[in-house]
Scaffold this motif. Structure first.
Motif, PDB file in Angstrom:
ATOM      1  N   ASP A 174       0.883  -1.101  -0.095  1.00 16.77           N
ATOM      2  CA  ASP A 174      -0.014  -0.013   0.141  1.00 16.77           C
ATOM      3  C   ASP A 174       1.079   1.294   0.195  1.00 16.77           C
ATOM      4  N   ALA A 175       0.199   2.416   0.122  1.00 16.88           N
ATOM      5  CA  ALA A 175       0.973   3.745  -0.203  1.00 16.88           C
ATOM      6  C   ALA A 175       1.989   3.774   1.103  1.00 16.88           C
ATOM      7  N   SER A 176       1.671   3.324   2.291  1.00 17.18           N
ATOM      8  CA  SER A 176       2.773   3.411   3.295  1.00 17.18           C
ATOM      9  C   SER A 176       4.078   2.449   3.197  1.00 17.18           C
ATOM     10  N   GLY A 177       3.755   1.420   2.375  1.00 18.06           N
ATOM     11  CA  GLY A 177       4.834   0.524   2.252  1.00 18.06           C
ATOM     12  C   GLY A 177       4.655  -0.818   2.846  1.00 18.06           C
ATOM     13  N   ALA A 178       3.226  -0.878   3.293  1.00 17.56           N
ATOM     14  CA  ALA A 178       2.798  -2.030   4.395  1.00 17.56           C
ATOM     15  C   ALA A 178       2.836  -3.064   3.230  1.00 17.56           C
ATOM     16  N   PRO A 179       3.283  -4.372   3.629  1.00 15.42           N
ATOM     17  CA  PRO A 179       3.197  -5.542   2.642  1.00 15.42           C
ATOM     18  C   PRO A 179       2.141  -6.384   3.117  1.00 15.42           C
ATOM     19  N   ALA A 180       1.340  -6.819   1.908  1.00 16.69           N
ATOM     20  CA  ALA A 180       0.077  -7.666   2.298  1.00 16.69           C
ATOM     21  C   ALA A 180       0.342  -8.805   3.177  1.00 16.69           C
ATOM     22  N   ASP A 181       1.484  -9.547   3.134  1.00 15.00           N
ATOM     23  CA  ASP A 181       1.749 -10.745   3.690  1.00 15.00           C
ATOM     24  C   ASP A 181       2.574 -10.689   4.757  1.00 15.00           C
ATOM     25  N   ASP A 182       2.136  -9.336   5.634  1.00 13.45           N
ATOM     26  CA  ASP A 182       3.060  -9.195   6.867  1.00 13.45           C
ATOM     27  C   ASP A 182       1.962  -9.869   8.008  1.00 13.45           C
ATOM     28  N   ALA A 183       2.219 -11.170   8.358  1.00 12.40           N
ATOM     29  CA  ALA A 183       1.495 -11.703   9.122  1.00 12.40           C
ATOM     30  C   ALA A 183       1.527 -10.974  10.593  1.00 12.40           C
ATOM     31  N   GLN A 184       2.874 -10.945  10.875  1.00 10.66           N
ATOM     32  CA  GLN A 184       3.206 -10.286  12.280  1.00 10.66           C
ATOM     33  C   GLN A 184       2.625  -9.043  12.472  1.00 10.66           C
ATOM     34  N   GLY A 185       2.931  -8.007  11.494  1.00 11.34           N
ATOM     35  CA  GLY A 185       2.192  -6.762  11.707  1.00 11.34           C
ATOM     36  C   GLY A 185       0.625  -6.844  11.718  1.00 11.34           C
ATOM     37  N   TRP A 186      -0.108  -7.664  10.952  1.00  6.17           N
ATOM     38  CA  TRP A 186      -1.398  -7.848  11.289  1.00  6.17           C
ATOM     39  C   TRP A 186      -1.736  -8.366  12.593  1.00  6.17           C
ATOM     40  N   GLU A 187      -1.100  -9.103  13.243  1.00  6.64           N
ATOM     41  CA  GLU A 187      -1.340  -9.456  14.380  1.00  6.64           C
ATOM     42  C   GLU A 187      -1.088  -8.601  15.640  1.00  6.64           C
ATOM     43  N   LEU A 188       0.338  -7.762  15.393  1.00  3.90           N
ATOM     44  CA  LEU A 188       0.945  -6.957  16.602  1.00  3.90           C
ATOM     45  C   LEU A 188       0.870  -5.692  16.331  1.00  3.90           C
ATOM     46  N   GLY A 189       0.805  -5.156  15.115  1.00  2.00           N
ATOM     47  CA  GLY A 189       1.297  -3.866  14.662  1.00  2.00           C
ATOM     48  C   GLY A 189       0.360  -2.932  15.050  1.00  2.00           C
ATOM     49  N   SER A 190       0.739  -1.746  14.877  1.00  2.00           N
ATOM     50  CA  SER A 190      -0.188  -0.551  15.338  1.00  2.00           C
ATOM     51  C   SER A 190      -1.383  -0.240  14.255  1.00  2.00           C
ATOM     52  N   ILE A 191      -2.711   0.280  14.746  1.00  2.00           N
ATOM     53  CA  ILE A 191      -3.875   0.378  13.993  1.00  2.00           C
ATOM     54  C   ILE A 191      -3.335   0.858  12.487  1.00  2.00           C
ATOM     55  N   GLY A 192      -2.151   1.843  12.506  1.00  2.00           N
ATOM     56  CA  GLY A 192      -2.046   2.440  11.076  1.00  2.00           C
ATOM     57  C   GLY A 192      -1.425   1.360  10.277  1.00  2.00           C
ATOM     58  N   ARG A 193      -0.593   0.522  10.810  1.00  5.77           N
ATOM     59  CA  ARG A 193       0.233  -0.446  10.156  1.00  5.77           C
ATOM     60  C   ARG A 193      -0.956  -1.584   9.604  1.00  5.77           C
ATOM     61  N   ARG A 194      -2.055  -1.927  10.488  1.00  6.93           N
ATOM     62  CA  ARG A 194      -2.900  -3.131  10.035  1.00  6.93           C
ATOM     63  C   ARG A 194      -3.747  -2.375   9.038  1.00  6.93           C
ATOM     64  N   VAL A 195      -4.200  -1.121   9.035  1.00 11.08           N
ATOM     65  CA  VAL A 195      -4.936  -0.502   7.950  1.00 11.08           C
ATOM     66  C   VAL A 195      -4.129  -0.822   6.668  1.00 11.08           C
ATOM     67  N   GLY A 196      -2.934  -0.391   6.718  1.00 13.19           N
ATOM     68  CA  GLY A 196      -2.288  -0.517   5.416  1.00 13.19           C
ATOM     69  C   GLY A 196      -1.918  -1.850   4.972  1.00 13.19           C
ATOM     70  N   ILE A 197      -1.839  -2.847   5.837  1.00 16.93           N
ATOM     71  CA  ILE A 197      -1.840  -4.097   5.320  1.00 16.93           C
ATOM     72  C   ILE A 197      -3.101  -4.602   4.722  1.00 16.93           C
ATOM     73  N   LEU A 198      -4.143  -4.147   5.440  1.00 17.43           N
ATOM     74  CA  LEU A 198      -5.577  -4.410   5.097  1.00 17.43           C
ATOM     75  C   LEU A 198      -5.863  -3.962   3.546  1.00 17.43           C
ATOM     76  N   THR A 199      -5.524  -2.539   3.433  1.00 16.70           N
ATOM     77  CA  THR A 199      -5.580  -2.067   2.197  1.00 16.70           C
ATOM     78  C   THR A 199      -4.761  -2.901   1.334  1.00 16.70           C
ATOM     79  N   ALA A 200      -3.695  -3.255   1.460  1.00 21.22           N
ATOM     80  CA  ALA A 200      -2.752  -3.758   0.457  1.00 21.22           C
ATOM     81  C   ALA A 200      -3.498  -5.046  -0.130  1.00 21.22           C
ATOM     82  N   VAL A 201      -4.055  -5.933   1.008  1.00 19.30           N
ATOM     83  CA  VAL A 201      -4.559  -7.159   0.637  1.00 19.30           C
ATOM     84  C   VAL A 201      -5.830  -6.798  -0.294  1.00 19.30           C
ATOM     85  N   ARG A 202      -6.742  -5.635   0.196  1.00 21.15           N
ATOM     86  CA  ARG A 202      -7.763  -5.308  -0.881  1.00 21.15           C
ATOM     87  C   ARG A 202      -7.554  -4.843  -2.175  1.00 21.15           C
ATOM     88  N   ARG A 203      -6.076  -4.731  -2.381  1.00 24.12           N
ATOM     89  CA  ARG A 203      -5.921  -4.444  -3.887  1.00 24.12           C
ATOM     90  C   ARG A 203      -5.584  -5.307  -4.548  1.00 24.12           C
TER      91      ARG A 203
END
Length: 518
Positions: A174-203
């Motif tokens: 996504d635009a913030s550089g968050a990779p879609a396959d960042d499982a650790q970021g999705w589980e433990l990251g800040s809400i901003g990072r998790r939003v980035g990951i989910l946005t990347a997945v939705r793309r």
């Protein structure tokens, strides 16, 4: 180098290499101990200045791509960019004084500079500063990527916080550089990072959208209301009818902020069940009968209407039934009314005319419908001039956001030619900000006419200052000579002279800036 610490280097330097040497493995085999000491000291100094601890065994990155075949921008152009970046890069001085003092204005000038770099190469010394400013200001990222070329993309890969520039569709970043396959970021990251990951997945197309729905469903019960709203907002990326069940479920959430996100997204699905419910309700209240519009407002705001976002309690001074009707119109797809000019020309009783227009105006602003916005702007402007409701001016500015560029320019020209005094000039600064730059010739002529008029009225200093500040960044740069003549015609003791002088200085700055990049 195989890692001496600063203590080893300092102790060896104090007693001399004849009495003490650096640890084994430091330096090249057979190297003179004194040279090895100096090399180690220099290397450690670089690490200390950079704020990094010296480490051994690092992998050297691949060399930067060779872009020497692309000619550099001129020295003067590079120096001007360095001034805009507020840096002193590679010996470039600060001889080009930037007349714009506020940060937003300097960013606009930098964006114009970047957009004018065609078939030229930005000096490598400026790339770190450009990447850093693009990290903080997303609107500049495409411009920095284009102007920086392959070397900027290579440099961005060396630091995680610059990964936004090297991201590609294949990487699903996504635009913030968050990779879609960042499982650790999705589980433990800040809400901003998790939003980035989910946005990347939705793309990731239909499969990514389904995966995003599944991810959200798994964590939904345990999220805080604020986080549920933020994560649900990612569904704006790749929004499709398949998302409708998730969004409908959000309407039953206990927290208002989650329900609002769900409503906003459902309103973007023109064929959703939500849209059909609103059409059905509004059709029962607004009918075309005998060549005119017949209005029968809702008699109650039931539970189903409240679930669909109808606010039951009206603002002060507005009747309940009129407010409920306005709310229904706001949420009804505009396509049901046909052509805007034809519908608005139909007669309607004075009692309901203003309510009808206002509800349609809110719908046009929310749905970003340029045809309805164009048809309603003049009518709402008249109501603002006549007094209207306290928030009519805000609604009018929201309508401006939905106008096409040619309608914006025509509207601004009309207001400027009539004069900037009175209610007719409501929001003209907002209209001018939305007009595409550089402003077209009719608008430029109208602006100079308005500046001449304001310059002769001392009481209009605040309006002159606002118009000069905006026009200096939006007028065509080749109007600099005209602005200079305008400034020169004012006596030095005239309080307006400094305002108009800064206006002329900025236009000259832009003119010279673009000439250097031509």
């Amino acid at each position: 180098m195989n890692g001496p610490d600063w203590g080893d280097v300092l102790a060896t330097a104090l007693v001399g290499t004849q009495r003490r040497t650096l640890p084994a493995g430091v330096g090249r085999p057979g190297e003179d101990p004194a040279e090895a000491l100096l090399d180690a000291a220099g290397t450690l100094t670089l690490f200390r200045r950079a704020g990094f601890r010296a480490r051994a065994g690092l992998t050297v990155p691949e060399p930067a791509p060779d872009d020497s075949g692309i000619p550099l921008v001129s020295w003067a152009a590079a120096a001007r960019a360095a001034d805009l970046l507020a840096v002193d890069a590679a010996g470039y001085g600060t001889s080009n004084a930037v007349p714009v003092r506020d940060a937003d204005g300097r960013l606009e000038l930098l964006a114009e500079w970047l957009g004018a770099v065609h078939d030229r190469r930005v000096p490598g010394e400026l790339l770190p500063a450009l990447l850093e400013i693009a990290r903080r200001h997303r609107a500049l990222r495409p411009l920095v990527a284009a102007a920086g070329g392959s070397r900027a993309a290579w440099l961005a890969r060396q630091r995680p916080e610059w990964a936004f520039l090297g991201a590609s569709a294949a990487d699903a970043h996504d635009a913030s550089g968050a990779p879609a396959d960042d499982a650790q970021g999705w589980e433990l990251g800040s809400i901003g990072r998790r939003v980035g990951i989910l946005t990347a997945v939705r793309r990731g197309g239909p499969e990514g959208e389904q995966r995003g729905r599944d991810m959200l469903a798994d964590v939904w019960p345990t999220e805080t209301p604020e986080d549920r709203a933020a994560l649900l907002g990612t569904f704006a990326t790749g929004l499709s009818p398949a998302d409708e069940p998730v969004l409908e479920g959000a309407l039953d959430d206990r927290r208002k902020e989650v329900r609002i996100v769900g409503l906003d997204l459902l309103a973007m699905l023109p064929d959703s069940a939500y849209a059909r419910r609103m059409i059905e309700r509004t059709a029962a209240c607004v009918r075309i009968v005998g060549g005119g519009i017949q209005v029968v407002p809702p008699s109650a705001c039931d539970k189903a209407m409240r679930r669909d976002g109808i606010v039951p309690r009206p603002p002060a001074g507005i009747g309940e039934r009129a407010w409920w009707l306005e709310e229904l119109l706001t949420r009804t797809p505009l396509r049901v009314w046909g052509e805007p000019e034809e519908f608005l020309a139909l007669p309607v009783t004075d009692e309901w005319a203003a309510v009808l227009r206002r509800g349609l105006a809110r719908a046009a602003a929310g749905q970003r419908d340029p045809r309805w916005a164009t048809a309603l702007t003049g009518r709402l402007t008249e109501e603002v001039a006549a007094g209207g409701r306290p928030d009519d001016r805000l609604l009018l500015e929201a309508l401006y956001d939905a106008l096409p560029s040619d309608a914006l320019s025509s509207l601004a020209v009309g207001v400027l030619r009539r004069g900037l005094a009175g209610a007719a000039a409501v929001g003209v600064e907002h209209v001018l900000e939305l007009c595409p730059r550089p402003w077209p010739e009719p608008l430029a002529e109208a602006v100079f006419g308005a500046l001449d008029d304001l310059g002769g009225r001392r009481s209009a200093g605040w309006r002159l200052a606002g118009l000069c500040e905006l026009a200096a960044l939006r007028l065509p740069a080749d109007t600099a000579a005209r602005a200079t003549r305008m400034a020169a015609a004012l006596p030095s003791d005239d309080p307006m002279s400094s305002i108009v002088g800064r206006f002329a200085d900025t236009l000259r700055f832009r003119h010279d800036m673009l000439a250097e990049l031509a």
